[in-house]
Design an enzyme around this catalytic site. Structure first.
Site, PDB file in Angstrom:
ATOM      1  NE  ARG A  51      -3.627   2.229   2.717  1.00 57.14           N
ATOM      2  CZ  ARG A  51      -3.375   3.483   3.114  1.00 57.14           C
ATOM      3  NH1 ARG A  51      -2.137   3.832   3.466  1.00 57.14           N
ATOM      4  NH2 ARG A  51      -4.345   4.372   3.153  1.00 57.14           N
ATOM      5  CB  SER A 120     -11.625  -1.460   4.094  1.00 58.97           C
ATOM      6  OG  SER A 120     -10.236  -1.654   3.988  1.00 58.97           O
ATOM      7  CE  LYS A 150      -6.069   4.017   6.226  1.00 56.35           C
ATOM      8  NZ  LYS A 150      -6.838   2.834   5.789  1.00 56.35           N
TER       9      LYS A 150
END
Length: 219
Positions: A51, A120, A150
């Site tokens: 990611r 998710s 995040k």
């Protein structure tokens, strides 16, 4: 109760969908990313997700190829976050999509029946039901705790894991969001098969040792 469209895939991946699930940070330094990933794999990490939300196409391809090679060396699943085209180009083991990415049904149709598809679902059981129905291999809940990586509302209740496992005992669950060993323990106790970690491994002085501590959660 929703019926998973990929029961055979779920059964096939039942063993691999368990343990420490490491997710790469937004590092442009490919060598560093690969080095730390390999240390985590030596420490017992079971799944790697690439990611990098700010990388351009050339860097994404470079890093994904390098990470895929190290995952093959350790015979561990390699997952691409978001980029279905990259997943297909490299024939990666799977893809993970978020709520703002392509729908699970569309992604499953694109990658076919044999790849891992993660979704998710934040703190929303309805999203998990839809993802399961549309062909996800596993669902991810969180964030549960504040993250160094995040920014999101920390609103996911821990009991969502046990609620989900009562409803869908065979659908693997990954938990994410500010995870360390102490915070991951109660979620594994509630039924989570995977704990996803970014800073808890990648930002540690000894990533291999950090991975080993997480692995103890599953023994």
């Amino acid at each position: 109760m929703p019926v998973c469209l990929n029961e055979a895939l779920l059964k096939k991946d039942e063993e691999s969908m368990k343990g420490l699930y490491i997710v790469t940070p937004d590092w442009d330094d490919t060598a560093k990313m690969v080095e730390v990933t390999e240390k985590a794999l030596k420490g017992g990490a079971e799944i790697v997700q690439y990611r990098h939300k700010t990388a351009g196409p050339q860097l994404r391809l470079e890093q994904a190829k390098a990470l895929q090679a190290v995952c093959k060396k350790y015979n561990k699943p390699f997952i691409i976050n978001d980029y279905v085209d990259l997943c297909l180009e490299l024939d990666a083991d799977g893809i993970h999509v978020g709520g703002m990415d392509a729908p699970v049904k569309k992604v499953r149709a694109a990658v076919g029946p044999d790849k891992i598809v993660g979704a998710s679902c934040y703190g929303d059981l309805n999203l998990a039901r839809s993802a399961t129905h549309d062909g996800a291999t596993y669902v991810a809940f969180g964030g549960f705790y504040p993250s160094r990586v995040k920014k999101y509302p920390v609103t996911t209740p821990l009991d969502i894991v046990s609620e989900w496992k009562k409803e869908q005992p065979d659908m693997p669950v990954c938990v994410i969001g500010g995870m360390d060993v102490e915070k991951g323990a109660p979620l594994v106790a509630k039924g989570a098969e995977m704990v996803a970690v970014v800073s808890g491994v990648y930002f540690q002085d000894d990533p291999e040792a950090a991975a080993r501590e997480f692995v103890k959660l599953f023994k």
